[in-house]
Design an enzyme around this catalytic site. Structure first.
Site, PDB file in Angstrom:
ATOM      1  N   GLU A 104       0.825  -1.222   0.000  1.00 48.22           N
ATOM      2  CA  GLU A 104       0.000   0.000   0.000  1.00 48.22           C
ATOM      3  C   GLU A 104       0.854   1.266   0.000  1.00 48.22           C
ATOM      4  OE1 GLU A 104      -3.488  -0.185   2.534  1.00 48.22           O
ATOM      5  OE2 GLU A 104      -3.495  -2.362   2.393  1.00 48.22           O
ATOM      6  N   LYS A 131       3.425   3.333   7.098  1.00 46.85           N
ATOM      7  CA  LYS A 131       4.319   2.244   6.700  1.00 46.85           C
ATOM      8  C   LYS A 131       5.386   2.754   5.721  1.00 46.85           C
ATOM      9  CE  LYS A 131       4.072  -1.608   7.697  1.00 46.85           C
ATOM     10  NZ  LYS A 131       4.678  -2.323   8.869  1.00 46.85           N
TER      11      LYS A 131
HETATM   12  P1  TYD Z   1      -9.190  -4.813   4.144  1.00 48.15           P
HETATM   13  O1  TYD Z   1      -9.296  -6.242   4.537  1.00 48.15           O
HETATM   14  O2  TYD Z   1      -9.539  -3.778   5.153  1.00 48.15           O
HETATM   15  O3  TYD Z   1      -7.707  -4.587   3.570  1.00 48.15           O
HETATM   16  P2  TYD Z   1      -7.077  -3.296   2.770  1.00 48.15           P
HETATM   17  O4  TYD Z   1      -7.927  -2.120   2.994  1.00 48.15           O
HETATM   18  O5  TYD Z   1      -5.744  -3.166   3.414  1.00 48.15           O
HETATM   19  O6  TYD Z   1      -6.994  -3.718   1.332  1.00 48.15           O
HETATM   20  O7  TYD Z   1     -10.110  -4.559   2.900  1.00 48.15           O
HETATM   21  C1  TYD Z   1      -9.957  -5.279   1.718  1.00 48.15           C
HETATM   22  C2  TYD Z   1     -10.881  -4.671   0.693  1.00 48.15           C
HETATM   23  O8  TYD Z   1     -12.236  -4.912   1.092  1.00 48.15           O
HETATM   24  C3  TYD Z   1     -10.749  -3.151   0.590  1.00 48.15           C
HETATM   25  O9  TYD Z   1     -10.901  -2.781  -0.779  1.00 48.15           O
HETATM   26  C4  TYD Z   1     -11.905  -2.616   1.414  1.00 48.15           C
HETATM   27  C5  TYD Z   1     -12.964  -3.695   1.260  1.00 48.15           C
HETATM   28  N1  TYD Z   1     -13.844  -3.908   2.424  1.00 48.15           N
HETATM   29  C6  TYD Z   1     -15.215  -3.969   2.251  1.00 48.15           C
HETATM   30  O10 TYD Z   1     -15.750  -3.837   1.118  1.00 48.15           O
HETATM   31  N2  TYD Z   1     -16.008  -4.194   3.355  1.00 48.15           N
HETATM   32  C7  TYD Z   1     -15.475  -4.347   4.603  1.00 48.15           C
HETATM   33  O11 TYD Z   1     -16.243  -4.526   5.599  1.00 48.15           O
HETATM   34  C8  TYD Z   1     -14.055  -4.303   4.759  1.00 48.15           C
HETATM   35  C9  TYD Z   1     -13.418  -4.465   6.126  1.00 48.15           C
HETATM   36  C10 TYD Z   1     -13.288  -4.083   3.641  1.00 48.15           C
END
Ligand code: TYD
Length: 321
Positions: A104, A131
């Site tokens: 990221e 980070k």
């Molecule tokens: P996440 O697991 O929070 O990881 P990151 O943001 O580091 O990629 O989220 C993964 C993807 O899923 C991100 O595009 C945000 C989406 N998301 C949802 O659509 N619903 C949710 O409840 C969460 C936690 C994330």
């Protein structure tokens, strides 16, 4: 080889996760915060570390949006404390500092292309910025003080023991409780999913065989849109719980998008694969099946970890030793 696990046991931590290690004669657990320089110096003095593998971080983007300060404290201040201790305790050129980081830091991609070692740093969330700062600090200690270091930038992890705020365990938890599964925006954001055991295998190879002062990109090469992922995961869940195909999809609920939501992450790990002979062993569907199996077998873990009193109990078990 001796392993010392320093962990602050914040909301996402749980001693039960490492219960299987407690009896190993070459394993020690230390409760504490990486921002506590007195503690970190004391541990360096006590254990005479040869290497530090720095995994300790606040890592959930949504939390970084509501509380960025905590992210700077742990991810930036904590990293400088570890780096200073390494500098104070290791002679120049000795020791090894491995910073476990994220893809990221490179920001967001359009529909095509991959992050490579030449991608510029362009973090867009407070988490990613913290980070990125830590990566820069590690490199600066290499250039300025001759600290031997390694950096790994990795794509989205999933698998056993993941706290149910991240997408995959959150979906499984909500499916189990039959409550709405929030999908941000239209669910078309894309992530590159890496099964946690493949990540750990990569970290071990990088730690022992990586060339000092190098950065390694680690990805699963398993891209999926969020909606595609959630549907695939629910299909596995329904099959394994004996439900009709599509049964859980009615739980999907489209909600307001995340602020500054990065559209796509995808990482080119071919250099790492070529140099170190590592490659991810799990396709997304294989990893999802293993993950669903684990969470089904550990449903009490899932309810317990969401229960504050339970975590406090585990922490007190340590305090009372
Ligand atoms: P996440 O697991 O929070 O990881 P990151 O943001 O580091 O990629 O989220 C993964 C993807 O899923 C991100 O595009 C945000 C989406 N998301 C949802 O659509 N619903 C949710 O409840 C969460 C936690 C994330």
């Amino acid at each position: 080889m001796r392993f010392v696990n320093l962990d602050a046991l914040t909301y996402a931590g749980n001693l039960e996760n490492v219960a299987g290690l407690t009896d190993q004669p070459n394993y020690s657990f230390e409760l504490g915060d990486i921002t506590d320089s007195v503690l970190v110096e004391r541990l360096f003095d006590l254990y005479k570390f040869d290497a530090v593998v720095h995994f300790a971080a606040e890592s959930h983007v949504d939390r970084s949006i509501t509380d960025p300060t905590t992210f700077v404290r742990t991810n930036v201040d904590g990293t400088i404390v570890l780096l200073q201790a390494a500098r104070n305790n290791w002679k120049a050129g000795q020791g090894l500092f491995h910073h476990v980081s994220t893809d990221e830091v490179f920001g967001t991609l359009g529909p095509t292309g991959l992050f490579t070692l030449n991608s510029p740093y362009a973090p867009r969330s407070p988490y990613a910025a913290s980070k990125a700062s830590a990566d820069h600090l590690v490199r600066s200690f290499g250039a300025t003080y001759g600290l031997p270091y390694l950096i790994t930038n990795t794509s989205n992890n999933y698998g056993p023991y993941q706290f149910p705020e991240k997408l995959i365990p959150l979906v499984l938890n909500n499916a189990r409780q039959r409550i709405p599964i929030p999908v941000y925006g239209k669910g078309d954001n894309v992530r590159d999913w890496l099964f946690v055991e493949d990540h750990c295998a990569a970290l071990e190879i990088v730690l022992f065989q990586g060339s000092i002062g190098s950065t390694y990109l680690i990805g699963g090469s398993q891209e999926s849109s969020n909606l595609g992922l959630v549907k695939a995961l629910l299909d596995v869940y329904d099959e394994k719980t004996g439900q009709a195909s599509g049964h859980s999809q009615s739980l999907i609920s489209f909600v307001q998008d995340r602020a500054g939501h990065d559209f796509r992450y995808a990482i080119d790990s071919s250099e790492t694969q070529k140099e170190l002979g590592w490659s991810p062993q799990h396709s997304l569907i294989e990893g999802l099946k293993k993950t669903v199996d684990w969470y089904m077998k550990h449903s009490s873990w899932l309810s317990n970890i969401l229960d504050d009193s339970y975590r406090t109990y585990y922490k007190s078990q340590y305090d009372n030793r």
